[in-house]
Design an enzyme around this catalytic site. Structure first.
Site, mmCIF file in Angstrom:
data_model
loop_
_atom_site.group_PDB
_atom_site.id
_atom_site.type_symbol
_atom_site.label_atom_id
_atom_site.label_comp_id
_atom_site.label_asym_id
_atom_site.label_seq_id
_atom_site.Cartn_x
_atom_site.Cartn_y
_atom_site.Cartn_z
ATOM 1 N N SER A 184 0.827 -1.205 0.000
ATOM 2 C CA SER A 184 0.000 0.000 0.000
ATOM 3 C C SER A 184 0.858 1.250 0.000
ATOM 4 O O SER A 184 1.975 1.266 0.542
ATOM 5 C CB SER A 184 -0.896 -0.001 1.246
ATOM 6 O OG SER A 184 -1.528 1.244 1.426
ATOM 7 N N TYR B 213 -2.641 -0.304 9.967
ATOM 8 C CA TYR B 213 -2.795 -0.876 8.623
ATOM 9 C C TYR B 213 -1.505 -0.737 7.833
ATOM 10 O O TYR B 213 -1.003 -1.700 7.242
ATOM 11 C CB TYR B 213 -3.943 -0.180 7.886
ATOM 12 C CG TYR B 213 -4.003 -0.521 6.416
ATOM 13 C CD1 TYR B 213 -4.421 -1.779 5.987
ATOM 14 C CD2 TYR B 213 -3.627 0.417 5.444
ATOM 15 C CE1 TYR B 213 -4.461 -2.100 4.636
ATOM 16 C CE2 TYR B 213 -3.664 0.111 4.104
ATOM 17 C CZ TYR B 213 -4.083 -1.147 3.696
ATOM 18 O OH TYR B 213 -4.109 -1.465 2.359
#
Length: 341
Positions: free
Chosen positions: A145, A170
């Site tokens: 990501s 995350y």
């Protein structure tokens, strides 16, 4: 060459589109997803229906189900952290490539339910790596990501940049995935390619994403939350460009861009950041309605700007994103209007 490919997160946004693209190219695909309720599971069922899997055929028995529409697609429902089932999936199949797109998504959600991120993104990814190691899968492609860059002010983001200061759990799990993949590729001699996705959007997208939530709110005459008073920028990347990039890696094969000849990490984005207020104005024009703004401060775990350098992916895989934000949002609104009537 026809390949046998495992796609985890096959009922998810990117996983669905990738599975469909691979099937149309003639590959054999086994899709895996746990169909969790992080967002409306009916959207996940609808994506699977496009792949030929009907909701009433999906059980908790963890049995493979043959698609009625695509002979080369099979689906299994399970969690990545279920090591027994994951081992069975790998041992029963000889995969040429594994595309691991399954993960607990969402930056803000990780503030409330951190344990879900450890289970799915750390333990689950470990099980995928073990499966690749044990059954000698030649190439693992996995989702990282843009969040790993944190609040870096050095733009555009390069894969060589410092990424040891994540601002959300995350992001920390995604950075952990990159380190784990690097270690396994070094120790056990198989190829790993990590892809740092930059704000993927488009038809069949995730309802937790800003453009999706804004669309819902505007149509319901509800105010939309605008964080940091709108002073945010994102490198929005249309789903077809992302899937096209992954497909190029599948077709061309592994190409290293690091000192570890078995490991690679690439940015995959559009390369053109868009201001949040510009996105909102595009949505207003497409929907024919003016939004009501709820101006809010910066949220914990969020970042101010994302902007990717995609030169390595261009050089090694001829990656060329072509869809701009206006056309991409037009396509999304067209799908949204049709899907939600």
């Amino acid at each position: 060459m026809i390949l046998k490919i495992l796609v985890t997160g096959a009922a998810g946004f990117i996983g669905y589109h990738l599975s469909l693209s691979l099937l149309k190219s003639g590959h054999h695909v086994i899709g895996l997803d746990n169909l969790n309720t992080y967002y409306d599971v009916n959207l996940k069922f609808a994506r699977l229906a496009e792949l030929g899997i009907r909701e009433n055929f999906i059980t908790d028995d963890n049995n493979f189900m043959q698609s009625s529409s695509y002979e080369d697609f099979k689906f299994i429902k399970c969690n990545l952290e279920d090591s027994l089932i994951i081992n069975e999936v790998f041992n029963k199949n000889k995969f040429d490539i594994v595309c691991n797109l399954a993960a607990q998504a969402g930056v803000r959600y990780s503030l409330e339910y951190p344990e879900k991120y450890i289970s799915s993104n750390i333990v689950g990814f470990f099980n995928i790596l073990e499966g690749c190691k044990t059954t000698k899968v030649p190439h693992l492609i996995y989702a990282s990501s843009s969040s790993v860059y944190g609040n870096s002010t050095a733009t555009p983001f390069k894969t060589s940049d410092f990424t040891d200061s994540p601002v959300s759990l995350y992001a920390a799990t995604k950075k952990s995935n990159e380190l784990m993949a690097h270690t396994y590729s070094h120790l056990y001699d198989f190829k790993t390619t990590g892809l740092r996705f930059f704000t993927v959007y488009g038809p069949w997208g995730r309802p937790d994403m800003a453009y999706f939530k804004f669309t819902q709110a505007i149509l319901k005459n509800e105010s939309i939350p605008v964080y940091n008073n709108g002073n945010l920028e994102r490198d929005f990347t249309y789903i077809d460009d992302v899937v096209g990039g992954i497909h190029k890696i599948v077709d061309k094969g592994f190409i290293s861009n690091s000192e570890n000849n078995n490991n690679a990490i690439y940015n995959i984005g559009n390369g053109k950041p868009v201001k949040l207020m510009s996105l909102i104005h595009i949505l207003e024009k497409e929907l024919g309605k003016k939004a009501t703004y709820d101006m809010l401060p910066m949220q914990d775990g969020d970042v101010y700007k994302t902007w990717t350098d995609i030169e390595e992916l261009k050089k090694n895989y001829n990656y060329r994103p072509t869809i701009d934000i206006k056309y991409g949002i037009h396509q999304f609104v067209k799908w949204y209007s049709d899907f939600y009537k």
